[in-house]
Design an enzyme around this catalytic site. Sequence first.
Site, PDB file in Angstrom:
ATOM      1  N   LYS A 201       0.861  -1.183   0.000  1.00 52.97           N
ATOM      2  CA  LYS A 201       0.000   0.000   0.000  1.00 52.97           C
ATOM      3  C   LYS A 201       0.895   1.230   0.000  1.00 52.97           C
ATOM      4  CE  LYS A 201      -3.797   2.192   2.540  1.00 52.97           C
ATOM      5  NZ  LYS A 201      -4.664   2.095   3.742  1.00 52.97           N
ATOM      6  N   LYS A 254      -2.164  -1.625  -3.778  1.00 53.10           N
ATOM      7  CA  LYS A 254      -2.985  -0.421  -3.755  1.00 53.10           C
ATOM      8  C   LYS A 254      -2.058   0.790  -3.835  1.00 53.10           C
ATOM      9  CE  LYS A 254      -6.402   2.046  -0.951  1.00 53.10           C
ATOM     10  NZ  LYS A 254      -7.119   2.125   0.347  1.00 53.10           N
TER      11      LYS A 254
END
Length: 331
Positions: A201, A254
Site C-alpha cells: 500500500k 494499492k
Amino acid sequence: MSFPIVRHRRLRRTGGLRSMVRETVLSADDFIYPLFVTHGKEVKEEIPSMPGVYHLSMDLLEAEIREIAALGIKSVLLFGVPDYKDAHGSSAYDPNGIVQEAIRAVKGWAPELVVVADTCLCQFTDHGHCGIVHQDKATGVAVVDNDQSLELLVRTAVSQAEAGADVIAPSNMMDGFVHAIRAGLDEAGYSDIAILSYSVKYASAFYGPFRDAAHSAPQFGDRKTYQMDPANSREALREAESDVAEGADMLMVKPALSYLDIVKTLKEQFDLPVVAYNVSAEYSMVKAAAANGWVDERSIVLEKLISMKRAGADMIITYHAKDAVRWLKGE
C-alpha cells in the site's frame, strides 16, 4: 519465416476471431465492490468527489446489496463511517459498531455474498491515523506506535469475524499486522477466516476522494512513515514476503493503475491470489473526464480493468463494478 507469410492481422479480422483468441477476460466474478455505510435513516448521500458512490444508512443498504447480488457480483468490501471518533478508534472494535452491524445485516440478506471487512483505525480515530499516536520522548514529534496499534487492530478483526465477515482485510501497514491478526483470529476460534492483506500500500496521492468518502484524512502530518514510498519496487517484495510468512491468504496492491508493474511482480513471485485496488482517484478522474465528454466512459473503464487483470490481478476492488458488469452483459 517473416512477412508476408506471417500476418498477425489474420486473427484480428473479425469480432468473432478476436473473441476466440482473447487472452484475458473480465467477468463479474473478478470484482469486489466497496461500500460506505453510515448511521442514520434514509441517508443516501453522494460523495461529491466520487459521482455515483454514496454514503448509505442501514435502512437503504438492503436494496443496494440485493442489486449487487442480482448483478452477479460475488463480494463487497465494507467501510464504516462512525458517529463518533476518539484517540483510540474504539468504535472500530465495538461489537455494535457500524461495520459490525453492516456485516451482520449483509450476511442475513445475501448469505452467499462474500463480505470483506476493511480492518483499520483511520476512519475511527479523531486524528485520522491508522494506529495509536503518542509523542516521541526524544523529539516531541507525534508518531504512530506500531506495536500498541496491533493490539487494537486484532480486537477490530476479531469483532468483525464475530459479526460474520468472511474475509478480514487489514489496511493499516503496521509491521507484523498479519501475524498479529492471524494469531488473534485463531485464538478466538476463527481459524477459517481468511486474511486479504493490503500488502503493498503506497503513500499515494490517488487516495484523495476516498478520504472524503471515509472522513479519514489525517489531522496532522501524513502516512509516509507507514505506507510505502511510490519510488520503491523491491521493497514491495519484502512487504509481501513478510505477509506470506505471517499467514496472509491473499495479497493486495494499492493503488492499481500506476502500480501494474507491482501487480505483475507479486503474481510472478508468489502463489497466493493477488488483488488490485482500483482506487478512488482512478475512478474520479474517469468520471470527471467522461462528464466533460473527453473520454468514452465505458470503453476506458473496461480497458483500465482489463489492464489490471492482464497484469496478474485475480480480483479487482473497483467502484466501477456495477457499471462494468452491466457493460460486460451488453446493457
